[in-house]
Write a protein that holds these residues in place. Structure first.
Motif, short mmCIF file in Angstrom:
data_model
loop_
_atom_site.label_atom_id
_atom_site.label_comp_id
_atom_site.label_asym_id
_atom_site.label_seq_id
_atom_site.Cartn_x
_atom_site.Cartn_y
_atom_site.Cartn_z
N HIS A 8 0.80 -1.23 0.00
CA HIS A 8 0.00 0.00 0.00
C HIS A 8 0.83 1.28 0.00
O HIS A 8 0.28 2.36 0.21
CB HIS A 8 -0.92 0.02 1.22
N ALA A 16 -5.99 11.80 7.12
CA ALA A 16 -6.15 11.26 5.77
C ALA A 16 -5.34 9.99 5.59
O ALA A 16 -5.79 9.03 4.94
CB ALA A 16 -5.72 12.31 4.74
N GLY A 17 -4.16 9.95 6.16
CA GLY A 17 -3.34 8.75 6.08
C GLY A 17 -3.96 7.58 6.82
O GLY A 17 -3.93 6.44 6.33
N SER A 19 -7.15 7.16 7.38
CA SER A 19 -8.34 6.76 6.62
C SER A 19 -7.95 5.84 5.47
O SER A 19 -8.58 4.79 5.25
CB SER A 19 -9.05 8.00 6.08
N ALA A 20 -6.91 6.21 4.75
CA ALA A 20 -6.45 5.37 3.64
C ALA A 20 -5.94 4.03 4.15
O ALA A 20 -6.20 2.98 3.55
CB ALA A 20 -5.36 6.10 2.85
N THR A 23 -9.01 1.70 5.20
CA THR A 23 -9.80 1.14 4.10
C THR A 23 -8.98 0.12 3.31
O THR A 23 -9.52 -0.90 2.85
CB THR A 23 -10.30 2.26 3.16
N ARG A 24 -7.69 0.35 3.17
CA ARG A 24 -6.86 -0.62 2.44
C ARG A 24 -6.68 -1.91 3.23
O ARG A 24 -6.65 -3.00 2.65
CB ARG A 24 -5.51 0.02 2.13
N HIS A 67 -14.77 5.28 10.77
CA HIS A 67 -14.50 6.03 9.55
C HIS A 67 -15.78 6.69 9.03
O HIS A 67 -15.80 7.88 8.67
CB HIS A 67 -13.93 5.05 8.53
#
Length: 576
Positions: A8, A16-17, A19-20, A23-24, A67
């Motif tokens: 990833h 933001a980091g 959150s990414a 989800t990943r 989230h």
């Protein structure tokens, strides 16, 4: 196996980091769960296949719901979760996961469902049909009425009921109040809790008792007296728990359920949910950011990106027998802070750097002395007792010491010291093949010293003292024995990846053993014991250490005749 970074890219700090990252990490789990129970990972677990699949379905909700509560979007993952969950609670569906019943694993997962209904009904409830809502409400109501195990499980019916209440389903408030009353009875000093009758004090404090209490506080469902107790206990606990984290972000490997990985740091990310500044926001943020960043660099994923079963690497042998393929997604509790807006001071604060001042902290509640060295690595001297029911329960709780740098080892099966991998222990044997170590006994914290009394046989008494000294820790043992014993006293394991039959950096002298490998040096040095001891470097059977697949271990060996003996040594582990 790949790291999250491998699949990833680099972790971006901040909201933001996170959150990414969340989800990943959950995407492979929700996609696999949506294929049905026949496609779940094949792992050894004491739980039935319906329960293990239900874990895979529901555990990502801890991260996804937080989230969504904060405005995050993950439409594909939510569609997959809804499809799997509505099938799992439909008695007429081929994928029906089975009903929740007393003291059953499904009750654990009911908490995640209740939490998601409470904070993200627009994703989990509103899109459902009337029949789907009826099935989910009926299933969750049964869970809320079931009898939990008498420990932190009392939170599960409370969270299930909280979700039901949030979507307009009636609950038995008297039953919920009784569960909350029982949870209060587990509280002890300094904000700690005993986890049930076994009185374990481990990560179920931060990612169990405090995590759930802070979530309920944030949801506004606690009366003011209970809310104040939650605040006070979490604040007191934070002052001690911060010392379980090394400067590099790793947490102390100790106790049960290490397979939940970054759930270890969930406490820091749940403080903003309750708007509780138990430590300065910059400090909480720094602890959380470093912890996630450390895990992002570890080989914890399979090739499809699914979290593996293990700790620092895939290894079902170092985790408990209840761990299934979906179990590691309990770790998504770490992302609790995504539920609060970007303007919250947890997110706007600049993460505070890790301190590197050498110090020792006294922690009476978990019976520990916790030390940070000048490099920021953590060692804990411990006086707790073994978990009699858990795989590797003695190794996970009753060793003399635990380390962020060296981890600890669990037995791999079979006879002999190599299979036993008795690091940070005094192992005793009559025949040189079958060994006993401390499992339980008395423990007293006397100032800066732990005093342990234990009985490996009815006619053998060992009195052990532990304290930090000499760049490591000193151990002294008075061994009173009515039988001849062989002894092996060990330091910490070091990782060993080089070729060869033994590590190149091994020292085996009279009264001293040392091994240096892969940037870590570990030693054990006798300090004038009444019996002569020989230094030796042991190569334990591979796969027993929670951090490293292959290790080397320094130890001192001696034979003791019947009588009274005194053994003393200094044990060190450090970077080099």
């Amino acid at each position: 196996m790949p790291t999250p970074r491998d699949l990833h890219a680099a972790l971006r700090p901040g909201r933001a980091g996170w959150s990414a990252a969340m989800t990943r990490l959950v995407a492979p789990a929700t996609e696999l769960a949506s294929r049905g129970p026949a496609h779940q990972p094949a792992t050894p677990s004491t739980n039935d296949p319906g329960a293990t699949w239900f874990e895979l379905v529901t555990r990502p909700l801890w991260g996804l719901a937080a989230h969504a509560a904060g405005g995050g979007q993950a439409p594909r993952q939510w569609e997959e979760v809804r499809g799997a969950l509505t099938a799992a609670v439909d008695p007429g569906h081929p994928w029906y996961a089975g009903p929740p019943f007393d003291r059953n694993q499904r009750l654990v997962e009911s908490a995640a469902v209740g939490y998601a209904l409470a904070v993200a009904p627009h994703e989990l409830w509103d899109p459902l049909t009337g029949t789907q809502r009826d099935d989910l409400a009926a299933w969750l109501s049964t869970a809320a009425a079931a009898e939990p195990v008498d420990n932190n499980w009392h939170f599960f019916p409370v969270l299930a009921a909280t979700g039901l209440r949030a979507v307009g389903v009636a609950v038995d408030e008297a039953v919920i109040g009784a569960h909350l009353d029982r949870l209060d009875e587990f509280a002890t000093v300094d904000g700690w809790y005993f986890d049930g009758q076994g009185q374990q004090r481990d990560y179920y404090n931060p990612f169990g008792f405090h995590y759930y209490g802070l979530q309920l506080l944030g949801l506004g469902v606690l009366d003011e007296q209970r809310a104040q107790r939650v605040r006070e206990r979490a604040t007191a606990f934070a002052a001690q728990f911060q010392h379980w984290f090394a400067a590099d972000g790793s947490a102390l490997p100790y106790g049960r359920s290490l397979g939940y990985r970054f759930a270890q740091g969930a406490f820091w990310a749940t403080l903003p949910v309750a708007d509780l500044e138990a430590v300065p926001w910059a400090h909480a943020r720094g602890l959380a950011e470093r912890h996630l960043a450390w895990w992002w660099e570890q080989p914890i994923l399979d090739r499809d990106g699914l979290l593996s079963v293990g700790y620092r690497y895939p290894n079902t042998g170092v985790v408990e027998q209840y761990m299934g393929g979906g179990s590691p997604y309990w770790g998504t509790k770490f992302f609790a802070a995504l539920a609060v807006p970007a303007e919250h001071p947890f997110w706007t604060a600049e993460p505070a750097p890790a301190g590197r001042r050498a110090r020792v902290e006294l922690q009476p509640a978990p019976s520990m002395l916790v030390s940070h060295d000048a490099d920021g690595d953590v060692t804990a001297l411990c006086g707790q007792e073994a978990y009699v029911w858990a795989r590797g329960g003695t190794a996970k709780a009753a060793k003399f010491a635990y380390s962020t740098l060296a981890g600890f080892s669990v037995p791999t099966g079979g006879e002999g010291l190599g299979h036993g991998a008795y690091d940070s222990a005094l192992a005793l044997s009559e025949d040189g093949m079958h060994w006993r170590v401390r499992e339980r006994g008395d423990c007293v914290l006397d100032g800066d010293t732990l005093l342990l009394t234990w009985h490996p046989w009815p006619d053998v008494t060992v009195r052990t003292t532990l304290r930090f000294e000499g760049g490591g820790h000193r151990r002294t043992h008075e061994v009173v024995t009515a039988r001849t014993l062989q002894t092996a006293e060990t330091g910490f394991c070091v990782p060993w990846t080089a070729a060869g039959h033994a590590p190149a950096g091994a020292v085996e002298d009279a009264g001293r053993a040392e091994v240096a490998s892969d940037g870590v040096v570990s030693s054990v040095a006798d300090q004038g014991s009444s019996a002569p001891r020989a230094g030796q470097v042991l190569v334990p059977t591979a796969g027993g250490n929670v951090l490293f697949g292959r290790t080397a271990l320094p130890m001192l060996t001696a034979e003791l005749e019947a009588g009274t003996h005194h053994l003393t040594c200094i044990v060190t582990v450090r970077r080099h």
